[in-house]
Design a protein around this motif. Structure first.
Motif, PDB file in Angstrom:
ATOM      1  N   SER B 124      -0.999 -11.574   8.295  1.00 38.27           N
ATOM      2  CA  SER B 124      -0.964 -10.212   7.819  1.00 38.27           C
ATOM      3  C   SER B 124      -0.596  -9.331   8.998  1.00 38.27           C
ATOM      4  CB  SER B 124      -2.420  -9.790   7.504  1.00 38.27           C
ATOM      5  OG  SER B 124      -3.206  -9.430   8.470  1.00 38.27           O
ATOM      6  N   THR B 125      -0.433  -7.939   8.404  1.00 41.04           N
ATOM      7  CA  THR B 125      -0.025  -6.898   9.464  1.00 41.04           C
ATOM      8  C   THR B 125      -0.590  -6.827  10.680  1.00 41.04           C
ATOM      9  OG1 THR B 125       0.275  -5.702   7.432  1.00 41.04           O
ATOM     10  CG2 THR B 125       0.659  -4.634   9.445  1.00 41.04           C
ATOM     11  N   GLY B 126      -2.071  -6.717  10.498  1.00 44.22           N
ATOM     12  CA  GLY B 126      -2.948  -6.942  11.763  1.00 44.22           C
ATOM     13  C   GLY B 126      -2.933  -7.989  12.362  1.00 44.22           C
TER      14      GLY B 126
ATOM     15  N   LYS E  42      -6.438  -7.363   1.909  1.00 45.74           N
ATOM     16  CA  LYS E  42      -6.626  -6.161   1.235  1.00 45.74           C
ATOM     17  C   LYS E  42      -4.854  -5.785   0.774  1.00 45.74           C
ATOM     18  CE  LYS E  42      -7.359  -4.335   5.291  1.00 45.74           C
ATOM     19  NZ  LYS E  42      -7.590  -5.826   6.231  1.00 45.74           N
ATOM     20  N   THR E  43      -4.051  -6.078   1.504  1.00 43.79           N
ATOM     21  CA  THR E  43      -2.675  -5.838   0.984  1.00 43.79           C
ATOM     22  C   THR E  43      -2.469  -6.922  -0.295  1.00 43.79           C
ATOM     23  OG1 THR E  43      -1.863  -5.452   3.150  1.00 43.79           O
ATOM     24  CG2 THR E  43      -0.101  -6.224   1.479  1.00 43.79           C
ATOM     25  N   SER E  44      -2.960  -8.057  -0.254  1.00 40.73           N
ATOM     26  CA  SER E  44      -2.816  -9.008  -1.344  1.00 40.73           C
ATOM     27  C   SER E  44      -3.312  -8.299  -2.347  1.00 40.73           C
ATOM     28  CB  SER E  44      -3.312 -10.352  -0.994  1.00 40.73           C
ATOM     29  OG  SER E  44      -3.017 -10.861   0.353  1.00 40.73           O
ATOM     30  N   GLY E  73       3.683   0.942  -0.003  1.00 41.19           N
ATOM     31  CA  GLY E  73       3.396  -0.414   0.730  1.00 41.19           C
ATOM     32  C   GLY E  73       3.594  -0.185   2.200  1.00 41.19           C
ATOM     33  N   HIS E  74       3.284  -1.273   2.793  1.00 42.58           N
ATOM     34  CA  HIS E  74       3.350  -1.438   4.276  1.00 42.58           C
ATOM     35  C   HIS E  74       4.976  -0.833   4.515  1.00 42.58           C
ATOM     36  CE1 HIS E  74       0.032  -3.013   6.144  1.00 42.58           C
ATOM     37  NE2 HIS E  74      -0.037  -4.299   5.354  1.00 42.58           N
ATOM     38  N   LYS E  75       5.846  -1.252   3.825  1.00 43.37           N
ATOM     39  CA  LYS E  75       7.295  -0.668   3.990  1.00 43.37           C
ATOM     40  C   LYS E  75       7.535   0.380   3.288  1.00 43.37           C
ATOM     41  CE  LYS E  75       8.676  -5.606   3.943  1.00 43.37           C
ATOM     42  NZ  LYS E  75       9.104  -6.645   3.264  1.00 43.37           N
ATOM     43  N   LEU E 146      -2.217   2.692  -2.331  1.00 43.87           N
ATOM     44  CA  LEU E 146      -1.707   2.880  -0.984  1.00 43.87           C
ATOM     45  C   LEU E 146      -2.075   2.021  -0.066  1.00 43.87           C
ATOM     46  CD1 LEU E 146      -2.367   6.709  -0.982  1.00 43.87           C
ATOM     47  CD2 LEU E 146      -0.569   5.548  -2.099  1.00 43.87           C
ATOM     48  N   ASP E 147      -1.201   1.374   0.687  1.00 43.94           N
ATOM     49  CA  ASP E 147      -1.449   0.325   1.620  1.00 43.94           C
ATOM     50  C   ASP E 147      -1.388   1.028   2.880  1.00 43.94           C
ATOM     51  OD1 ASP E 147      -2.370  -1.828   2.607  1.00 43.94           O
ATOM     52  OD2 ASP E 147      -0.568  -3.119   2.491  1.00 43.94           O
ATOM     53  N   GLU E 148      -2.446   1.386   3.979  1.00 40.61           N
ATOM     54  CA  GLU E 148      -2.266   1.880   5.017  1.00 40.61           C
ATOM     55  C   GLU E 148      -1.368   3.134   5.105  1.00 40.61           C
ATOM     56  OE1 GLU E 148      -2.496  -0.241   8.649  1.00 40.61           O
ATOM     57  OE2 GLU E 148      -3.380  -2.040   7.253  1.00 40.61           O
ATOM     58  N   PRO E 149      -1.678   3.932   4.262  1.00 42.12           N
ATOM     59  CA  PRO E 149      -0.632   5.187   4.175  1.00 42.12           C
ATOM     60  C   PRO E 149      -0.752   6.083   5.503  1.00 42.12           C
ATOM     61  CG  PRO E 149      -2.712   5.602   2.861  1.00 42.12           C
ATOM     62  CD  PRO E 149      -2.633   4.270   3.358  1.00 42.12           C
TER      63      PRO E 149
HETATM   64 MG   LIG Z   1      -2.282  -5.433   5.000  1.00 43.10          MG
END
Ligand SMILES: [Mg+2]
Ligand code: HEM
Ligand SMILES: Nc1ncnc2c1ncn2[C@@H]1O[C@H](COP(=O)(O)OP(=O)(O)OP(=O)(O)O)[C@@H](O)[C@H]1O
Ligand SMILES: Nc1ncnc2c1ncn2[C@@H]1O[C@H](COP(=O)(O)OP(=O)(O)OP(=O)(O)O)[C@@H](O)[C@H]1O
Ligand SMILES: [Mg+2]
Lengths: 269, 199, 221, 221, 199
Positions: B124-126, E42-44, E73-75, E146-149
């Protein structure tokens, strides 16, 4: 000498130096070419084998010789740009490429036109012809690479690397006639031995030499002018450019937005 | 070398000048927290200091030697097909460093066995960020240049990072770090550098 | 030196993990090789004439398709940054990368070339020369490709730039390589073109990694 | 439908960011055409025999080199995600992408093929057939390449199926394309191979975008 | 649709089960702040809710329609050759949306004219993030995923985001957001969902 060289390498002094030199090169080059054309077309006798077709030599040979010389010059400028990080040399590399490509194209086209009457075909896959075509692609590569980068400095330095590596093709073009049995004729003019005791009739040789000299001078003039434009564009935020390119009595005039079209010296009124 | 001095640094991106005559210095044992609006030039500054980008003019003295500095940028430098462990080992070999216990370094940033061995593209990102930070643990170096090291770290990750930082400073190291959030932990020698020019 | 070894081993390891990317160029090379014999009448003497060109162009294609992604992944994930500032000469690292690339994409072709050559109707004599010319020439192809990849990797929109840069730079190797085989087939001594290939090889092994390193540094700085 | 138009226009815009981008494919084909004659003796009659194959290989190369990047960039920057969940059928978006790709890389070849053909010594009759065969065949190549790229972009393991899926589509295109020209050169009617190319074209235009969409979804899901 | 219900959701990555029977619901006007350790899933989870990934089992009802949800997303989904403006316009066209004033949307997230027109590959990390968030402003949609906006946003960026969020909630929208830092602004209807399973 070294200090003079150094001073010349600074963009403003180069700009002024080129401004003075370029017109002389241009005028003398055009005069020589004109003279050569007159001698070549009207004074020189027709060839006993080829008739009048041979007269294309006065365009073909100078263009072909320049196509090689310009690439060599580019690689020398490239080396200077990379070793001493000299901005002027970077500009020199990218501004020479389109001129070189034009001369190469000219050599190819005149060669093809000449090939039809003499060899009976516009094109054969002969070593000389093919390697000259490769040279054209190398020039196009430099031009394309320059456009692929958004940063002018990076682009120029990438081109310098390419010019350095690509120069291996130059000897291949030049010696191709010796290394492979080629349709194209060997070096009768452009070799040390040939210059010492020429094999060509003087009345045919003289216009050729004049045309060569004229074309080199012409190239010099165009190169300098293109470099001037390149320098202006690169330095468009510098004070000296604004002084040159903007009317002095318009203090609020905005600096040049950039783009090749706007960076002309004629803007000074 | 116990002090890094930067004099009149000018850095441009494209044809805009981003840093225009910046001067500062950092000493051993200090943390320099580089602040500034988005686009202020924080990343560009660190890249110049690490030798990844050329400055237009200015002086950095003494330029920290390769073997004396760590660089953790926005990107984690993890090949997605290789595991976190393999990536760490490759990085060490690239720099001629010997790792005594790479697994311990990864564990120190909270990556346990299963995460150490999985292709790092599947983290994952982290977790990826942690794998990048493991380099700081695995090989001690005096100068740390960190570009938003906290991005993506969870609360436990922040605590681990604070611990690392404390140990590094106690050992006489120095840190130049960008971050939009406050740095975690007690940092007595914290100094700020604000680049807030409008971009 | 150990850094270069590390780069070399890493490339091999990554390649083994991502077999899909691997198969693709081989498949397409297969198509090309298949296409020519199928393309003309079976016993046409033209095939024999063209055999060296087919094999050489195949080598060129393999080199071209392979180097395309040589630096891209490392640029994207940030590994390239670390290589740029690593405590090892960048040129050496690039040379290691390219050596691994040669082993993966060109070596199989060199080994298979005698078979291909015989299959395309060449005599054993020229086939041997074909083998040697490929052995000498393919590293030049890969290293040239690596240089061109370094030139274009930082360019935002390189498009077809890479092949355009690569192919003209590679032509000398193809000219001499094809020339050697042709000479052998005609019963002439193939030494001269082979020497040229050797000279190109020496030149490219020594100079191109340095040029590529310079180009990469420039593209990313 | 307007989404597909947007994708199409975006591809063109990205490609045309640079002046003179359209010259690139032409230069590229020029170089490919030049490579083969380099490998053989200058005026060998073999050149004429191989001319169609040479031009077809150029098309194949362009298809390969171009589509490789096709999804990679969108995957990396996250645009692909947005396309997957957009309010438009993914297959249509992919078809638009591939159509733009065809226009940018293959269409110039089709247009230039008469010139290339004549340059390689073909007669006007076969040259016309060459033109038509390329017009029918190149979309198949590009669409197949796009499908292959979709397969390899996300799922490493699916790549091993690639040869099985791609060979049956690409080889026939190349073989029949060359066959049509050869038939014309031999004075035979070239209709049969052309019909076959047309059938392949219809198949690939309709089925491959859907297959690619499935592969992409599967690769990312 | 004013309520999203998730029942017994099971999601696995590779061959590990990441979410094992998760249930929750979100109503219009609410913010669900999804918390959890790195690798908690979380992202999943967000990807499954957006339809980017398949759940192994469980029920999401009603699945928000494409035209009703935003996914950041992250991207950032920015093509680096195209400007922020062009990227926004493309995204709108892709979704069949008409943009009345895309420039205003970009300005609302703090991207001024020069940053709007520059190729987005030349923006800084935070500027890219802002360009992605501009989609939320340009096209009003009820559900935001929103993923880590907040990653990479500076202080001003956080304030702008808080403002956006407030306006969206006041208009009856709902937000599912992951973030390792606290969400900025006054959020009366904030709820937390903690996934903290060890990964
Ligand atoms: Mg994530
Ligand atoms: C497309 C066809 C042709 C190409 C690409 C071509 C290319 C060149 C090049 C590159 C050179 C300069 C070589 C050097 O400086 O080392 C050259 C020189 C020359 N070419 Fe051509 N050529 C072509 C056709 C012809 C034809 C048809 C003729 C006449 C039969 C011809 C006659 C010459 C002569 C007389 C020279 C001067 C050679 C010397 O004395 O050094 N060329 N050509
Ligand atoms: N490749 C590039 N070409 C031109 N300009 C660029 C490029 N990359 C960044 N810039 C510009 O340079 C400036 C500084 O960028 P930098 O990435 O250093 O900012 P930053 O302070 O790190 O911002 P952030 O907080 O968003 O990470 C910005 O205005 C940005 O738009
Ligand atoms: N492609 C993948 N294949 C297999 N496992 C994966 C993959 N991607 C992620 N995982 C694993 O799935 C789990 C959940 O990942 P996810 O990205 O959803 O976590 P997260 O909660 O978003 O973490 P973070 O806070 O670091 O962003 C992690 O343990 C991760 O290692
Ligand atoms: Mg930054």
């Amino acid at each position: 000498m070294w200090t003079w060289f150094h001073r010349l390498a600074s963009p403003p002094s180069f700009y002024r130096f080129a401004d003075r030199l370029a017109p002389w090169l241009l005028v003398s080059g055009l005069l020589l070419i004109g003279w050569a054309v007159w001698l070549g077309l009207f004074v020189a006798p027709a060839d006993y084998q080829q008739g009048d077709a041979f007269r294309i030599i006065y365009v073909h040979v100078p263009a072909a010789a320049l196509s090689l010389s310009i690439y060599t010059a580019m690689s020398v400028a490239g080396a200077i740009a990379l070793i001493w990080r000299m901005k002027l040399a970077e500009v020199a590399v990218v501004s020479a490429a389109p001129i070189g490509a034009s001369f190469t194209a000219l050599a190819l086209v005149t060669g093809m036109l000449w090939g039809k009457p003499t060899w009976g075909a516009y094109w054969v896959w002969d070593a000389r012809l093919t390697s000259e075509l490769v040279l054209l692609f190398l020039y196009l590569g430099v031009i394309g690479l320059q456009q692929a980068y958004s940063d002018a400095r990076m682009a120029a330095r990438a081109c310098a690397w390419l010019a350095l590596v690509g120069v291996v093709n130059v000897p291949i073009v030049h010696y191709s006639v010796q290394w492979w049995n080629s349709l194209h004729q060997g070096s009768t003019l452009l070799s040390a031995e040939a210059i010492a005791n020429p094999k060509m009739a003087p009345s045919m040789l003289k216009p050729l030499l004049l045309s060569m000299a004229g074309n080199y001078l012409f190239f010099g003039a165009v190169w300098l002018r293109r470099m001037q434009n390149g320098v202006l564009l690169r330095e468009r935020r510098a004070k000296w450019v604004r002084e040159i390119a903007l009317p002095a009595d318009l203090p609020n005039a905005r600096p040049l937005a950039g783009g090749p079209g706007t960076a002309k010296r004629g803007d000074r009124t | 070398m116990s002090r890094l001095e930067v004099h009149q640094l000018v850095v441009s991106r494209g044809d805009r000048v981003v840093l225009d005559g910046l001067s500062f210095s950092v000493a051993a044992g200090e943390v320099l927290h580089i602040l500034g609006r988005n686009g202020a030039g924080k990343t560009s500054l660190l890249e110049v200091l690490c030798g990844l980008r050329r400055a237009d003019s200015g002086r950095i003295a003494p330029q920290p030697e390769t073997r004396e500095r760590h660089w953790v940028g926005h990107k984690n430098a993890l090949n997605p097909s290789l595991s976190a462990l393999e990536n760490l080992q490759f990085w060490a070999a690239l720099n001629g460093e010997r790792l005594d216990d790479p697994r311990a370094a990864l564990a120190a940033v909270g990556l346990l066995k299963p995460q150490q061995n999985r292709p790092s593209g599947q983290l994952s990102t982290g977790q990826k960020r942690r794998a990048a930070l493991a380099r700081l643990v695995a090989v001690p170096r005096r100068w740390w240049f960190l570009d938003e090291p906290l991005a993506g770290l969870d609360v436990q990750g922040l605590a681990l990072f604070a611990e690392l930082l404390g140990r590094h400073l106690a050992g006489g190291g120095a840190v130049l770090v960008t971050s939009h959030q406050p740095l975690p932990g007690e940092l007595p020698s914290l100094r700020h550098l604000d680049l807030s020019a409008a971009a | 030196m150990s850094a270069a070894v590390a780069v070399f081993r890493r490339e091999l390891r990554i390649a083994l993990r991502r077999r899909a990317e691997w198969v693709q160029p081989l498949v397409f090379y297969g198509i090309v090789a298949l296409l020519f014999p199928l393309g003309i009448a079976p016993e046409s003497p033209a095939l024999k004439v063209f055999a060296p060109a087919i094999i050489w162009v195949g080598a060129l294609l393999a080199a071209l398709l392979g180097v395309e992604r040589l630096f891209r992944a490392d640029l994207d994930d940030g590994s390239l940054e670390q290589m740029l500032i690593a405590d090892a000469p960048l040129a050496l690292l690039i040379a290691a990368k390219l050596a691994a690339q040669w082993l993966l994409t060109a070596a199989p072709l060199v080994l298979a070339s005698p078979l291909l050559g015989l299959g395309l109707g060449l005599e054993p004599g020229p086939v041997a020369i074909l083998f040697w010319s490929l052995l000498l020439g393919t590293p030049t192809l890969i290293f040239t490709g690596g240089f061109a990849a370094a030139l274009t990797v930082g360019a935002p929109r390189a498009g077809l730039m890479l092949p355009i840069l690569v192919l003209p730079l590679m032509t000398p190797a193809v000219i001499f390589g094809g020339g050697a085989v042709r000479a052998a087939a005609a019963g002439l001594p193939p030494d001269a073109p082979l020497y040229f290939l050797g000279a190109l090889l020496a030149l490219s092994l020594t100079l191109l990694p340095m040029a590529a390193a310079g180009a990469l540094r420039n593209a990313l700085g």
